[in-house]
Design a protein around this motif. Structure first.
Motif, PDB file in Angstrom:
ATOM      1  N   GLU A  66      31.790 -12.839  20.243  1.00 30.25           N
ATOM      2  CA  GLU A  66      31.525 -14.051  21.009  1.00 30.25           C
ATOM      3  C   GLU A  66      32.584 -14.215  22.101  1.00 30.25           C
ATOM      4  O   GLU A  66      33.778 -14.104  21.839  1.00 30.25           O
ATOM      5  CB  GLU A  66      31.547 -15.258  20.070  1.00 30.25           C
ATOM      6  CG  GLU A  66      31.072 -16.544  20.721  1.00 30.25           C
ATOM      7  CD  GLU A  66      31.054 -17.690  19.726  1.00 30.25           C
ATOM      8  OE1 GLU A  66      30.459 -18.726  20.054  1.00 30.25           O
ATOM      9  OE2 GLU A  66      31.628 -17.535  18.632  1.00 30.25           O
ATOM     10  N   SER A  67      32.121 -14.434  23.351  1.00 27.13           N
ATOM     11  CA  SER A  67      33.019 -14.547  24.518  1.00 27.13           C
ATOM     12  C   SER A  67      33.889 -13.306  24.673  1.00 27.13           C
ATOM     13  O   SER A  67      35.030 -13.388  25.095  1.00 27.13           O
ATOM     14  CB  SER A  67      33.905 -15.805  24.395  1.00 27.13           C
ATOM     15  OG  SER A  67      33.128 -16.967  24.351  1.00 27.13           O
ATOM     16  N   ASP A 146      26.287  -6.192  16.340  1.00 26.07           N
ATOM     17  CA  ASP A 146      26.367  -7.601  16.770  1.00 26.07           C
ATOM     18  C   ASP A 146      25.994  -7.798  18.236  1.00 26.07           C
ATOM     19  O   ASP A 146      26.641  -8.570  18.960  1.00 26.07           O
ATOM     20  CB  ASP A 146      27.778  -8.159  16.508  1.00 26.07           C
ATOM     21  CG  ASP A 146      28.088  -8.286  15.029  1.00 26.07           C
ATOM     22  OD1 ASP A 146      27.135  -8.346  14.231  1.00 26.07           O
ATOM     23  OD2 ASP A 146      29.289  -8.308  14.667  1.00 26.07           O
ATOM     24  N   TRP A 149      25.786 -11.061  20.397  1.00 27.79           N
ATOM     25  CA  TRP A 149      26.923 -11.635  21.131  1.00 27.79           C
ATOM     26  C   TRP A 149      27.135 -10.934  22.478  1.00 27.79           C
ATOM     27  O   TRP A 149      28.008 -11.346  23.248  1.00 27.79           O
ATOM     28  CB  TRP A 149      28.204 -11.513  20.319  1.00 27.79           C
ATOM     29  CG  TRP A 149      28.250 -12.295  19.051  1.00 27.79           C
ATOM     30  CD1 TRP A 149      28.441 -11.823  17.798  1.00 27.79           C
ATOM     31  CD2 TRP A 149      28.110 -13.714  18.914  1.00 27.79           C
ATOM     32  NE1 TRP A 149      28.438 -12.835  16.884  1.00 27.79           N
ATOM     33  CE2 TRP A 149      28.238 -14.022  17.544  1.00 27.79           C
ATOM     34  CE3 TRP A 149      27.896 -14.758  19.814  1.00 27.79           C
ATOM     35  CZ2 TRP A 149      28.146 -15.307  17.048  1.00 27.79           C
ATOM     36  CZ3 TRP A 149      27.813 -16.045  19.318  1.00 27.79           C
ATOM     37  CH2 TRP A 149      27.941 -16.316  17.965  1.00 27.79           C
ATOM     38  N   GLU A 180      19.117 -15.716  17.901  1.00 23.34           N
ATOM     39  CA  GLU A 180      20.211 -16.278  18.682  1.00 23.34           C
ATOM     40  C   GLU A 180      19.709 -16.711  20.057  1.00 23.34           C
ATOM     41  O   GLU A 180      18.585 -16.363  20.464  1.00 23.34           O
ATOM     42  CB  GLU A 180      21.343 -15.255  18.817  1.00 23.34           C
ATOM     43  CG  GLU A 180      22.060 -14.947  17.516  1.00 23.34           C
ATOM     44  CD  GLU A 180      22.877 -16.114  16.998  1.00 23.34           C
ATOM     45  OE1 GLU A 180      23.363 -16.920  17.816  1.00 23.34           O
ATOM     46  OE2 GLU A 180      23.024 -16.236  15.767  1.00 23.34           O
ATOM     47  N   GLY A 289      36.833 -17.894  16.941  1.00 22.99           N
ATOM     48  CA  GLY A 289      35.920 -16.850  17.382  1.00 22.99           C
ATOM     49  C   GLY A 289      35.443 -15.969  16.256  1.00 22.99           C
ATOM     50  O   GLY A 289      35.832 -16.128  15.091  1.00 22.99           O
ATOM     51  N   THR A 290      34.580 -15.025  16.613  1.00 23.05           N
ATOM     52  CA  THR A 290      33.964 -14.172  15.593  1.00 23.05           C
ATOM     53  C   THR A 290      34.934 -13.166  15.015  1.00 23.05           C
ATOM     54  O   THR A 290      34.692 -12.634  13.937  1.00 23.05           O
ATOM     55  CB  THR A 290      32.768 -13.426  16.190  1.00 23.05           C
ATOM     56  OG1 THR A 290      33.202 -12.713  17.346  1.00 23.05           O
ATOM     57  CG2 THR A 290      31.670 -14.393  16.563  1.00 23.05           C
ATOM     58  N   GLU A 337      30.529 -18.703  10.037  1.00 24.69           N
ATOM     59  CA  GLU A 337      29.747 -19.822  10.534  1.00 24.69           C
ATOM     60  C   GLU A 337      29.685 -20.949   9.522  1.00 24.69           C
ATOM     61  O   GLU A 337      29.665 -22.140   9.873  1.00 24.69           O
ATOM     62  CB  GLU A 337      28.352 -19.328  10.906  1.00 24.69           C
ATOM     63  CG  GLU A 337      28.359 -18.386  12.108  1.00 24.69           C
ATOM     64  CD  GLU A 337      27.048 -17.637  12.280  1.00 24.69           C
ATOM     65  OE1 GLU A 337      26.056 -18.016  11.627  1.00 24.69           O
ATOM     66  OE2 GLU A 337      27.038 -16.664  13.044  1.00 24.69           O
ATOM     67  N   ARG A 370      37.194 -16.952  26.320  1.00 27.26           N
ATOM     68  CA  ARG A 370      37.184 -17.557  24.987  1.00 27.26           C
ATOM     69  C   ARG A 370      37.935 -18.886  25.011  1.00 27.26           C
ATOM     70  O   ARG A 370      37.512 -19.872  24.397  1.00 27.26           O
ATOM     71  CB  ARG A 370      37.814 -16.586  23.989  1.00 27.26           C
ATOM     72  CG  ARG A 370      37.658 -17.007  22.538  1.00 27.26           C
ATOM     73  CD  ARG A 370      37.597 -15.798  21.617  1.00 27.26           C
ATOM     74  NE  ARG A 370      38.730 -14.900  21.829  1.00 27.26           N
ATOM     75  CZ  ARG A 370      39.740 -14.768  20.979  1.00 27.26           C
ATOM     76  NH1 ARG A 370      39.777 -15.501  19.879  1.00 27.26           N
ATOM     77  NH2 ARG A 370      40.709 -13.910  21.212  1.00 27.26           N
TER      78      ARG A 370
END
Length: 923
Positions: A66-67, A146, A149, A180, A289-290, A337, A370
């Motif tokens: 993510e980001s 993933d 993302w 998503e 973040g992930t 999550e 991020r």
């Protein structure tokens, strides 16, 4: 727990085995697993990797976050595969430069910025293909997890790779959630060529039960197993995580198993096993973040590093984290999550704000996106908007155009000023070749713009309008900007005037633009001004044009402005061609553009060189290079290069007498108002076959219909067909005088190819009016202009010498004989046939000769045949008539006749002088 083979994935495993086998055999592509979280996508990726290694494939792995920034998963895979240590010379220059956008160590320092209208994701995709060939000697598997993302540029690049790897031993295996926000983009990727999309569904209860039994050595109580399967609801990941709970705390006899109802309950249960400070560390890590960033967490949590690391260790023991390829990650994204979802909103916002501040304090550019997202989640919307806008500008200048667009969307989402967003979005869309959308986006934001933002937005709109060839709109936006003293304003107005064909006004405006740019425009704007000055000057004074372009090249080189330097070199090359049909600058432009990865500009230089080769050696000489460039332009979506290359192939096929090949190439010319050159180019191609057959009326009708629409446009490219147009109109007596006068007033007449054709047309007109001496003089002047253009010279000669034979002026016979020899040497059968017909009409019929010896051009011009050349070769050695007759199986009387003909044709009294004359003519 023990691991076993995959349960309930028979069809998916069959796809995996078949796809890997095809890749090993040389047919790669993209295998994409899609499904909800926990359904087993990553486990299947692991199976692909295991099988690939067994088959001898090199495996490179990366993961989106993510980001994570543009191209993150692919960059990780290549870096872990050793791309940074690879010798840069192993990758060809144009792709070497493009890789600087993906791998920091490959940056060349000047060519990473994208070309307007050239999709950098496609160029980078081709670069990755070349990099993989150099990096991996054999079959290769890229595992990318993933992808839900992944940024839009990564997905576009993978879409290109999927179609490009069909004839390679490279396979990309990827996985993504299909629920998503970017599900639409993933759907487009899944539907693309070369993609094998494999959706995964939940397992049946019996399959889940089999999976659970396979994961433990001890049998489970039937009731416990049944409850676990029911709670897992078909998700193998959740079943395994629930099994961890059962094995950690076995239920008492008769008691219900400790099976939480949701993943959130599972995460809460495991988090409760930690000390309070460790729980806080994990909560901040989840919000940040992930992928937990253990280096920045101490600052975000406000605890010493030792405390944070102890928390990480405890989280591994609690089955919240796991080690993966040397990194400590969440056991599954669902757990992370669940931890975030368990926070109350104010708590989540506070933790996000602290994590964002900690990332910014570290001062690393890769953290900025991020950090902006975290600040936005923490309520710092204005700061987040500013960061998103800055990052979008950075990505635009480095070629991550789709990711830049996503960042602008995020800036809009946190309340950024619409005008500030539009100032970034208009040049972004223009650079991506979406000029209509750029203008729409800018116009929509104009009412809310004020002050400097309004002025900047207007200038960006003016530039987009110039790109779209909307000249009047461009000038209107410049006026609306209210910045008449800005050097960019003057450059844009001059460019628009030139594009509209108002050359005189463009010249005055260009001078103003240059003066302002020299005072305050900066080097890039100065180069733009010099380019406009050069283009205007090229229409009347090639020397002045060369001076302007040369200065632009110098300024760009001093300031490392590679795109501007290439543009200047291309302009300089076109000015050189106007003088003597040769260029030293164009090959330099092509090589510099290739080294910088500017494939559009490299192609532009190449297609200009095609014309120079065609007029010298003939259209067939450019076909191989044109086809190679056409293939590259098609792969990388370079429309103008594609069109020009298709024209080169069509012209070559027309010259070769291949109607089907000609039509296939012409079908690739664009048919739109945005590309008005298609009609004239098609006419030039279609006129060639009748011209080669010497059907001058048909060639004239075809060429005239296509060229009339552009021949009067002063800013039109100086095609060599302009001169042919005036020559044919004169030859068939179809408004010839008007055509010659039009051409005389055009800049195209500066070019030797067109100037020579115009002299030939004037010679025809003079000959028809009985001015034979003037006609012969004009013919000689045309010959001088065209002397270095062998193919075009011979082609146009047929037209003017036909008139000389018909109207009885000049001495066409020696010229026709010399041309005949060259046509035969080059294998141009139709022009050779026309030469023989014209010689026959002139009273000097020529036999093709039944000898074996080639005839040099000078001797062919004198009428020497190949059989006479056989005789001459032997006579020159001192052989007698009887000896020559014996060697050639002729009678002595026939040999004597040939010798007498040679003496007469070469104008010498005896055999002794014959050898001297031949030596002089063939020296």
């Amino acid at each position: 727990m023990q691991t076993t083979t995959l349960i309930g994935r028979t069809e998916a495993l069959a796809v995996v085995h078949a796809t890997v086998a095809r890749a090993v055999a040389g047919s790669g592509g993209l295998l994409l697993f899609l499904g909800e979280a926990g359904v087993g996508k990553s486990r299947l990726l692991g199976e692909v990797a295991r099988l690939a290694q067994e088959r001898g494939m090199r495996v490179l792995e990366g993961r989106a976050a993510e980001s994570g920034g543009a191209y993150r998963p692919l960059a990780e895979a290549l870096l872990r595969g050793g791309a940074e240590d690879l010798d840069r010379a192993a990758v060809r220059p144009p792709y070497r430069a493009a890789l600087g956008r993906l791998l920091p160590g490959w940056t060349t320092g000047g060519g990473e910025a994208p070309e307007p209208g050239v999709d950098p994701a496609l160029v980078l995709g081709e670069a990755v293909v070349h990099l993989l060939r150099a990096l991996v000697d054999g079959p290769c598997l890229l595992v990318l997890d993933d992808l839900h993302w992944a940024d839009a540029d990564t997905l576009a690049l993978l879409g290109y790779l999927a179609g490009r790897l069909g004839d390679s031993r490279v396979l990309v295996a990827a996985a993504a959630r299909d629920d998503e926000p970017n599900a639409d983009a993933l759907d487009r990727l899944a539907a693309g060529p070369g993609v094998r999309a494999t959706p995964l569904t939940r397992l049946a209860p019996a399959e889940l039960a089999t999976l659970v039994r396979a994961r433990t050595r001890e049998p489970l109580d039937d009731d416990v197993l049944a409850a676990l399967v029911a709670r897992a609801d078909g998700l193998p990941l959740l079943a395994e995580e629930l099994l961890v709970e059962v094995l950690r705390s076995p239920p008492a006899a008769g008691a219900p198993p400790p099976v939480p109802r949701t993943v959130a309950a599972l995460a809460r249960r495991r988090l409760a096993l930690l000390e309070p400070v460790a729980q806080q560390c994990l909560r901040v890590a989840a919000v940040a973040g992930t992928e937990p960033d253990w280096a920045v967490l101490p600052a975000a949590v406000g605890q010493p590093e030792a405390v944070v690391l102890a928390a990480a260790r405890a989280a591994v023991g609690a089955s919240l984290l796991r080690e993966d390829a040397g990194r400590l990650r969440w056991r599954h994204a669902l757990l992370r999550e669940a931890v975030v979802a368990d926070l109350v909103p104010p708590e989540r916002a506070a933790l996000a704000r602290r994590a964002g501040e900690a990332l910014l304090a570290r001062g690393r550019e890769e953290d900025a996106a991020r950090a902006a997202g975290l600040l936005a989640a923490g309520g710092e919307r204005e700061r987040a908007a500013g960061l998103f806008l800055r990052l979008a500008r950075r990505d635009r200048t480095t070629g991550a155009l789709r990711h830049a667009g996503q960042l602008l969307d995020r800036a809009t989402g946190v309340g950024a000023d619409p005008a500030a967003v539009a100032v970034e979005r208009v040049p972004l869309l223009t650079a991506a070749g979406r000029v209509g959308e750029a203008l729409e986006a800018g116009v929509a934001a104009l009412p809310s713009a004020a002050g400097d933002l309004h002025a900047e937005l207007c200038l960006q709109l003016a530039r987009a309008a110039v790109t779209a060839r909307r000249w009047q709109e461009a000038e209107a936006y410049v006026e609306r900007s209210g910045r008449p003293d800005d050097a960019r304003s003057a450059v844009l107005v001059a460019d628009a005037a030139f594009g509209a064909g108002d050359v005189d006004r463009a010249g005055a405006l260009a001078a103003t633009a240059l003066a302002r740019a020299e005072r305050s425009g900066g080097p890039a704007v100065l180069c733009e001004a010099l380019d406009v000055v050069g283009r205007v000057a090229r229409l009347s004074d090639p020397g002045q044009a060369r001076a302007a372009f040369s200065r632009a090249v110098q300024v760009a080189a001093e300031h490392r402005l590679v795109p501007q330097q290439v543009t200047g070199l291309i302009g300089l090359g076109t000015a050189e061609l106007l003088v003597d049909e040769t260029s030293e600058a164009l090959p330099r432009a092509r090589e510099l553009a290739l080294a910088a990865g500017l494939l559009g500009q490299a192609g532009a230089a190449e297609v200009i060189l095609f014309d120079a080769v065609a007029v010298t050696r003939g259209p067939r000489a450019v076909e191989e290079r044109a086809r190679a460039l056409l293939a590259r332009a098609a792969r990388l979506n370079l429309p103008e290069v594609h069109a020009a290359s298709a024209f080169g192939v069509a012209l070559a096929r027309a010259a070769a007498g291949d109607p089907a090949g000609t039509e296939a190439a012409l079908a690739q010319l664009p048919r739109s108002a945005a590309w008005p050159d298609a009609g004239p180019l098609e006419a030039a191609v279609r006129a060639l076959p009748p011209l080669l057959a010497h059907d001058l009326a048909a060639a004239n009708a075809t060429l005239d219909a296509g060229l009339t629409v552009v021949v009067g446009h002063r800013a039109a490219a100086p095609l060599h067909q302009f001169g042919l147009w005036a020559l044919l109109r004169t030859a068939v007596d179809d408004r010839g005088e008007a055509a010659r006068e039009v051409l005389r007033g055009l800049p195209a007449a500066l070019r030797p190819a067109n100037r020579g054709a115009l002299h030939y047309a004037d010679a025809i007109a003079a000959g028809r009016q009985g001015r034979a001496g003037e006609a012969a003089d004009l013919l000689a002047r045309g010959d001088a202009d065209l002397a270095g253009l062998s193919w075009l010279h011979r082609l146009l000669h047929l037209v003017v010498l036909d008139a000389a034979v018909t109207d009885g002026w000049g001495d066409p016979v020696p010229l026709l004989r010399a041309d005949l020899a060259e046509h035969e040497r080059a294998g141009d059968q139709q022009p050779a046939r026309t030469c023989r017909a014209l010689l026959a009409r002139a009273g000097a019929p020529t036999r093709r000769g039944r000898g074996d010896s080639p005839v040099p051009g000078a001797l062919r011009a004198a009428g020497v045949t190949s059989r006479e050349m056989d005789v001459l070769a032997l006579v020159s050695t001192g052989a007698t008539n009887a000896q020559v007759a014996a060697r050639l199986h002729l009678s002595p009387r026939t040999v004597e006749t040939h010798v007498a003909n040679l003496l007469a044709k070469l104008g010498v009294p005896d055999r002794g002088r014959l050898r001297e004359r031949v030596a002089a003519l063939t020296r």
